[in-house]
Scaffold this motif. Sequence first.
Motif, PDB file in Angstrom:
ATOM      1  N   ASN A   1       0.592  -1.116  -0.103  1.00  0.00           N
ATOM      2  CA  ASN A   1       0.092   0.039   0.010  1.00  0.00           C
ATOM      3  C   ASN A   1       0.760   1.178  -0.180  1.00  0.00           C
ATOM      4  N   TYR A   2       0.707   2.264  -0.960  1.00  0.00           N
ATOM      5  CA  TYR A   2       1.182   3.352  -1.074  1.00  0.00           C
ATOM      6  C   TYR A   2       0.508   4.484  -0.624  1.00  0.00           C
ATOM      7  N   GLN A   3       0.859   5.199   0.664  1.00  0.00           N
ATOM      8  CA  GLN A   3      -0.037   6.410   1.081  1.00  0.00           C
ATOM      9  C   GLN A   3       0.710   7.493   0.729  1.00  0.00           C
ATOM     10  N   PHE A   4       0.313   8.614  -0.244  1.00  0.00           N
ATOM     11  CA  PHE A   4       0.729   9.648  -0.613  1.00  0.00           C
ATOM     12  C   PHE A   4       0.728  10.625   0.628  1.00  0.00           C
ATOM     13  N   LEU A   5       2.074  11.220   0.829  1.00  0.00           N
ATOM     14  CA  LEU A   5       2.531  12.320   1.978  1.00  0.00           C
ATOM     15  C   LEU A   5       2.433  13.563   1.433  1.00  0.00           C
TER      16      LEU A   5
ATOM     17  N   ILE B   1       6.262  11.670  -2.176  1.00  0.00           N
ATOM     18  CA  ILE B   1       6.786  10.593  -0.818  1.00  0.00           C
ATOM     19  C   ILE B   1       5.849   9.955  -0.574  1.00  0.00           C
ATOM     20  N   TYR B   2       6.057   8.844  -0.323  1.00  0.00           N
ATOM     21  CA  TYR B   2       5.034   7.893   0.218  1.00  0.00           C
ATOM     22  C   TYR B   2       5.427   7.002   1.608  1.00  0.00           C
ATOM     23  N   LEU B   3       4.349   6.665   2.612  1.00  0.00           N
ATOM     24  CA  LEU B   3       4.380   5.708   3.358  1.00  0.00           C
ATOM     25  C   LEU B   3       3.962   4.530   2.967  1.00  0.00           C
ATOM     26  N   CYS B   4       4.580   3.554   3.106  1.00  0.00           N
ATOM     27  CA  CYS B   4       4.495   2.244   2.391  1.00  0.00           C
ATOM     28  C   CYS B   4       4.176   1.253   3.667  1.00  0.00           C
ATOM     29  N   THR B   5       3.255   0.144   3.462  1.00  0.00           N
ATOM     30  CA  THR B   5       2.724  -0.791   4.450  1.00  0.00           C
ATOM     31  C   THR B   5       2.452  -2.197   3.522  1.00  0.00           C
ATOM     32  N   ARG B   6       2.382  -3.091   4.211  1.00  0.00           N
ATOM     33  CA  ARG B   6       2.102  -4.144   3.729  1.00  0.00           C
ATOM     34  C   ARG B   6       0.627  -4.345   3.148  1.00  0.00           C
ATOM     35  N   LYS B   7       0.028  -4.737   1.926  1.00  0.00           N
ATOM     36  CA  LYS B   7      -1.100  -4.820   1.542  1.00  0.00           C
ATOM     37  C   LYS B   7      -1.969  -6.003   2.219  1.00  0.00           C
ATOM     38  N   ASN B   8      -3.176  -5.821   2.628  1.00  0.00           N
ATOM     39  CA  ASN B   8      -3.911  -7.045   3.242  1.00  0.00           C
ATOM     40  C   ASN B   8      -3.639  -7.481   4.439  1.00  0.00           C
ATOM     41  N   GLU B   9      -2.825  -6.280   5.097  1.00  0.00           N
ATOM     42  CA  GLU B   9      -2.356  -6.626   6.587  1.00  0.00           C
ATOM     43  C   GLU B   9      -3.225  -5.345   7.512  1.00  0.00           C
ATOM     44  N   GLN B  10      -3.889  -5.861   8.559  1.00  0.00           N
ATOM     45  CA  GLN B  10      -4.555  -5.024   9.622  1.00  0.00           C
ATOM     46  C   GLN B  10      -3.456  -4.748  10.805  1.00  0.00           C
ATOM     47  N   ASN B  11      -2.894  -3.507  10.922  1.00  0.00           N
ATOM     48  CA  ASN B  11      -1.869  -3.582  12.108  1.00  0.00           C
ATOM     49  C   ASN B  11      -2.644  -3.002  13.172  1.00  0.00           C
ATOM     50  N   THR B  12      -2.610  -3.908  14.051  1.00  0.00           N
ATOM     51  CA  THR B  12      -3.298  -3.325  15.460  1.00  0.00           C
ATOM     52  C   THR B  12      -2.611  -2.648  16.631  1.00  0.00           C
ATOM     53  N   SER B  13      -1.244  -2.498  16.346  1.00  0.00           N
ATOM     54  CA  SER B  13      -0.331  -2.147  17.184  1.00  0.00           C
ATOM     55  C   SER B  13      -0.621  -0.585  17.519  1.00  0.00           C
ATOM     56  N   SER B  14      -0.649  -0.320  18.751  1.00  0.00           N
ATOM     57  CA  SER B  14      -0.938   1.001  19.245  1.00  0.00           C
ATOM     58  C   SER B  14       0.602   1.759  18.842  1.00  0.00           C
ATOM     59  N   THR B  15       1.459   1.294  19.006  1.00  0.00           N
ATOM     60  CA  THR B  15       2.728   1.995  18.522  1.00  0.00           C
ATOM     61  C   THR B  15       2.826   2.396  17.046  1.00  0.00           C
ATOM     62  N   PHE B  16       2.500   1.631  16.255  1.00  0.00           N
ATOM     63  CA  PHE B  16       2.268   1.740  14.880  1.00  0.00           C
ATOM     64  C   PHE B  16       1.272   2.847  14.430  1.00  0.00           C
ATOM     65  N   ASN B  17       0.025   2.463  15.117  1.00  0.00           N
ATOM     66  CA  ASN B  17      -0.989   3.581  14.585  1.00  0.00           C
ATOM     67  C   ASN B  17      -0.660   4.984  15.215  1.00  0.00           C
ATOM     68  N   THR B  18      -0.150   4.878  16.248  1.00  0.00           N
ATOM     69  CA  THR B  18       0.048   6.485  16.974  1.00  0.00           C
ATOM     70  C   THR B  18       0.922   7.067  16.060  1.00  0.00           C
ATOM     71  N   PHE B  19       2.127   6.403  15.737  1.00  0.00           N
ATOM     72  CA  PHE B  19       3.096   7.214  14.936  1.00  0.00           C
ATOM     73  C   PHE B  19       2.542   7.546  13.401  1.00  0.00           C
ATOM     74  N   ILE B  20       1.704   6.689  12.963  1.00  0.00           N
ATOM     75  CA  ILE B  20       0.923   6.868  11.578  1.00  0.00           C
ATOM     76  C   ILE B  20       0.219   8.318  11.843  1.00  0.00           C
ATOM     77  N   ASN B  21      -0.595   8.435  13.084  1.00  0.00           N
ATOM     78  CA  ASN B  21      -1.439   9.582  13.361  1.00  0.00           C
ATOM     79  C   ASN B  21      -0.504  10.956  13.438  1.00  0.00           C
ATOM     80  N   ILE B  22       0.624  10.731  13.871  1.00  0.00           N
ATOM     81  CA  ILE B  22       1.517  11.973  14.222  1.00  0.00           C
ATOM     82  C   ILE B  22       1.866  12.323  12.958  1.00  0.00           C
TER      83      ILE B  22
END
Length: 296
Positions: A157-161, A269-290
Amino acid sequence: MNLHALRLFTKVAELNSVSKAAQALMISQPAVTIQMRNLEKELGLTLLESKGRGITLTPNGEYLFKQARRLFDLEMDIENKLGQLKNTGNEELQIASTHVPSHFLLPKWLAKYKQAYPTTHIHIKTANSQQVIEELLHYKVDMAFIVKEDGHHPDINYQFLMNLDYWFIVPYGHPLADQKVTLAELMLQPFVSREDGSSTKEYLNALCKVHKIPPPRVGLQLDGINESIHAIAAGYGTMLAPSIAASNFIQRQEVARVFIKDIDIQRPIYLCTRKNEQNTSSTFNTFINIINDSIS
């Protein structure tokens, strides 16, 4: 699918040899051979073919090998994360990034995150775009940041930044400093080039191809943005550099821009994550939100 047989197949594929795989795994060669035959029978596919004294993978075998490596990399990733939780109570955040985001964007995002969550351990690996995507695909990192226009991997997954301006630069006092020239004229200059696998190098070659001119003549090849710009500041060559990296050098009158007729370059610039993977880590999701809050 028999995962034990799949693990044996992966070792055979890595070593291109049943006997070497058996030796590495400390089991008998006939046992490995039987497992390979049973795996092929189970899948209804030919995976291995004889080649001289060794073996080679069929196209089906190549596909299975690629997917099996990712599966066992995921297994290792799970084990590592469980170990982190057991030892520290926190997951570590693993990041891979190309040079521009790593040097000029991630530090401020990470500083903001660490101020709020000082006990979280974060590791960053800086590499070229090809290496960064491989790290992500094989579960070596949780997320990746790249600068790249195309050639996107179907499993990512490519999220445009944001877009970044890119400038051609030369040493301060160079005859082309602050001049407007054609791309063909600039390509006559010796270039400071990035390493193979660099998206900037790929972009520059593609730009020349679109405008039907020969690619730049590489006079010096370096692996990093800062090293390359310092070479320009020292008096040699020209290069395509992100404005965020070159602007301070320009202000200090160490390098200068060259303007190209009818061409302005912005790169995503893109933020890249693996497709079809739901990451539930609070560390991961908090950093994405920042990150999202910082660029919104």
